[in-house]
Motif scaffolding. Structure first.
Motif, mmCIF file in Angstrom:
data_model
loop_
_atom_site.group_PDB
_atom_site.id
_atom_site.type_symbol
_atom_site.label_atom_id
_atom_site.label_comp_id
_atom_site.label_asym_id
_atom_site.label_seq_id
_atom_site.Cartn_x
_atom_site.Cartn_y
_atom_site.Cartn_z
ATOM 1 N N PRO A 85 -60.986 45.614 31.671
ATOM 2 C CA PRO A 85 -59.600 45.833 31.244
ATOM 3 C C PRO A 85 -58.932 47.047 31.855
ATOM 4 O O PRO A 85 -57.734 47.236 31.684
ATOM 5 N N VAL A 86 -59.685 47.880 32.586
ATOM 6 C CA VAL A 86 -59.111 49.140 33.055
ATOM 7 C C VAL A 86 -58.710 49.122 34.520
ATOM 8 O O VAL A 86 -58.054 50.049 34.988
ATOM 9 N N THR A 87 -59.095 48.106 35.278
ATOM 10 C CA THR A 87 -58.737 48.072 36.696
ATOM 11 C C THR A 87 -58.701 46.643 37.209
ATOM 12 O O THR A 87 -59.444 45.780 36.722
ATOM 13 N N ALA A 88 -57.834 46.422 38.193
ATOM 14 C CA ALA A 88 -57.791 45.121 38.863
ATOM 15 C C ALA A 88 -58.678 45.098 40.098
ATOM 16 O O ALA A 88 -58.772 44.068 40.763
ATOM 17 N N ASP A 89 -59.325 46.217 40.406
ATOM 18 C CA ASP A 89 -60.156 46.303 41.604
ATOM 19 C C ASP A 89 -61.488 45.577 41.397
ATOM 20 O O ASP A 89 -62.059 45.571 40.304
ATOM 21 N N ARG A 90 -61.978 44.998 42.477
ATOM 22 C CA ARG A 90 -63.274 44.329 42.475
ATOM 23 C C ARG A 90 -64.084 44.838 43.674
ATOM 24 O O ARG A 90 -63.527 45.333 44.657
ATOM 25 N N ILE A 91 -65.388 44.678 43.578
ATOM 26 C CA ILE A 91 -66.268 44.861 44.724
ATOM 27 C C ILE A 91 -66.821 43.492 45.068
ATOM 28 O O ILE A 91 -67.249 42.749 44.178
ATOM 29 N N ALA A 92 -66.782 43.132 46.336
ATOM 30 C CA ALA A 92 -67.207 41.796 46.758
ATOM 31 C C ALA A 92 -68.314 41.895 47.795
ATOM 32 O O ALA A 92 -68.298 42.774 48.665
ATOM 33 N N VAL A 93 -69.278 40.984 47.677
ATOM 34 C CA VAL A 93 -70.377 40.860 48.631
ATOM 35 C C VAL A 93 -70.221 39.512 49.322
ATOM 36 O O VAL A 93 -70.212 38.469 48.665
ATOM 37 N N PHE A 94 -70.089 39.559 50.634
ATOM 38 C CA PHE A 94 -69.923 38.349 51.439
ATOM 39 C C PHE A 94 -71.192 38.131 52.256
ATOM 40 O O PHE A 94 -71.771 39.088 52.779
ATOM 41 N N VAL A 95 -71.612 36.886 52.377
ATOM 42 C CA VAL A 95 -72.860 36.596 53.083
ATOM 43 C C VAL A 95 -72.666 35.420 54.026
ATOM 44 O O VAL A 95 -71.971 34.453 53.700
ATOM 45 N N ARG A 96 -73.279 35.535 55.192
ATOM 46 C CA ARG A 96 -73.248 34.461 56.183
ATOM 47 C C ARG A 96 -73.986 33.241 55.612
ATOM 48 O O ARG A 96 -75.165 33.339 55.236
ATOM 49 N N PRO A 97 -73.335 32.090 55.519
ATOM 50 C CA PRO A 97 -73.970 30.942 54.848
ATOM 51 C C PRO A 97 -75.173 30.370 55.581
ATOM 52 O O PRO A 97 -76.042 29.770 54.962
#
Length: 309
Positions: A85-97
């Motif tokens: 509820p305190v931020t709209a920021d995300r951390i994302a991990v992307f991986v080669r399929p």
């Protein structure tokens, strides 16, 4: 690597970097990690990250609506941290399929009451050279720690309260740069990570490229983030030797106030380390079960001798 010198004195890479060390493509796992400014220029960051032919990309401070777009730009699968509820920021991990990592599992809760940006915790199985899944899991934890020293320590303590796999990399912005937070053993967060068996890979390698300042110039603002290596990559003690190259990439200060990290791991060493850690963990489980069985057998024998059974 071919470079240009545009106005402002930046050096902008225009071609693929030379592969660090003499590792062929099928022998290395490439990780690009970058903390952005609340999603600003995330599309440019994705285009730049692709130049390094990564297997994994960890992007901090994205908006949730940016994640699917970034996945398309990177041609990767995406997992991101939970909501708060305190931020709209995300951390994302992307991986080669089609790469060396298989069957990602996201450890996030759908909704978290976190005082800052929740971490992205994603575990993978490793594939062998023929594509078969190896035993054991390898976890990547993308983080962005807050400004408060107490919040940072609580966040790091939380990482180890719920360790999802015996082999782990933690990467992101650790929020520490001020000299008054340091003593001979480092900052409070550095000391806590060391106590938990995590090694600062840049410090272990000790190369000038690895130890560069990760704070970028804020163009046109006449300001600068606190100097130092706020953005770092840690690995478990048994995993760290697989990291053969780490470089803080200069030349992209127009994209973010933090500079990206390029990390290269020896894939065969990584496989051996993850498999060995899995076997060690399995052996400990068997030992605990056997010890518990022996204790119960002894207790029942005593109770029988005392006429309690």
């Amino acid at each position: 690597m071919v470079t240009l010198s545009p106005p402002g004195g930046l050096t902008v890479p225009t071609g693929l970097p030379e592969p660090p060390l003499a590792l062929p493509r099928d022998r290395r796992l490439v990780v690009v990690s970058w903390t952005l400014d609340h999603g600003r220029d995330f599309d440019e960051a994705c285009l730049i990250a692709r130049r390094y032919d990564p297997d994994v990309v960890v992007l901090g401070l994205l908006r949730e609506e940016h994640v699917s777009v970034a996945a398309r730009l990177l041609s990767m699968d995406a997992e991101h941290s939970g909501r708060t509820p305190v931020t709209a920021d995300r951390i994302a991990v992307f991986v080669r399929p089609d790469g060396a990592l298989a069957t990602p599992y996201n450890h996030r809760n759908p909704y978290l009451r976190d005082p800052g940006v929740p971490p992205a915790s994603v575990s993978f199985a490793l594939r062998d050279a023929e594509g078969a899944r190896l035993p054991g899991l390898f976890n990547i934890l993308g983080v962005h720690l807050g400004r408060s020293p107490s919040e940072r320590l609580l966040a790091v303590e939380g990482f180890f309260a719920r360790r999802p796999a015996p082999s782990r990399i933690i990467v992101g912005d650790f929020g520490e740069a001020a000299a008054d937070e340091k003593d001979a053993a480092g900052t409070p967060v550095e000391r806590l990570l060391a106590e938990q068996g995590m090694l600062d890979v840049a410090r272990s390698l000790g190369t000038p490229a690895a130890m560069r300042d990760t704070a970028g110039e804020l163009l046109g603002l006449g300001a600068r983030y606190p100097a130092g290596r706020r953005c770092r990559l840690y690995a478990d003690t048994h995993l760290a030797p697989a990291a053969v190259h780490l470089e803080v990439l200069p030349g992209y200060d127009d994209v973010s106030s933090r500079r990206p990290l390029l990390t290269v791991l020896d894939l065969e060493a990584l496989r051996e380390s993850v498999t060995a850690a899995h076997e060690h963990q399995a052996a400990r489980k068997i030992q605990r079960f056997q010890a518990g069985t022996a204790l119960r057998t002894e207790r029942i024998a005593r109770e029988q001798a005392a006429g309690l059974r």
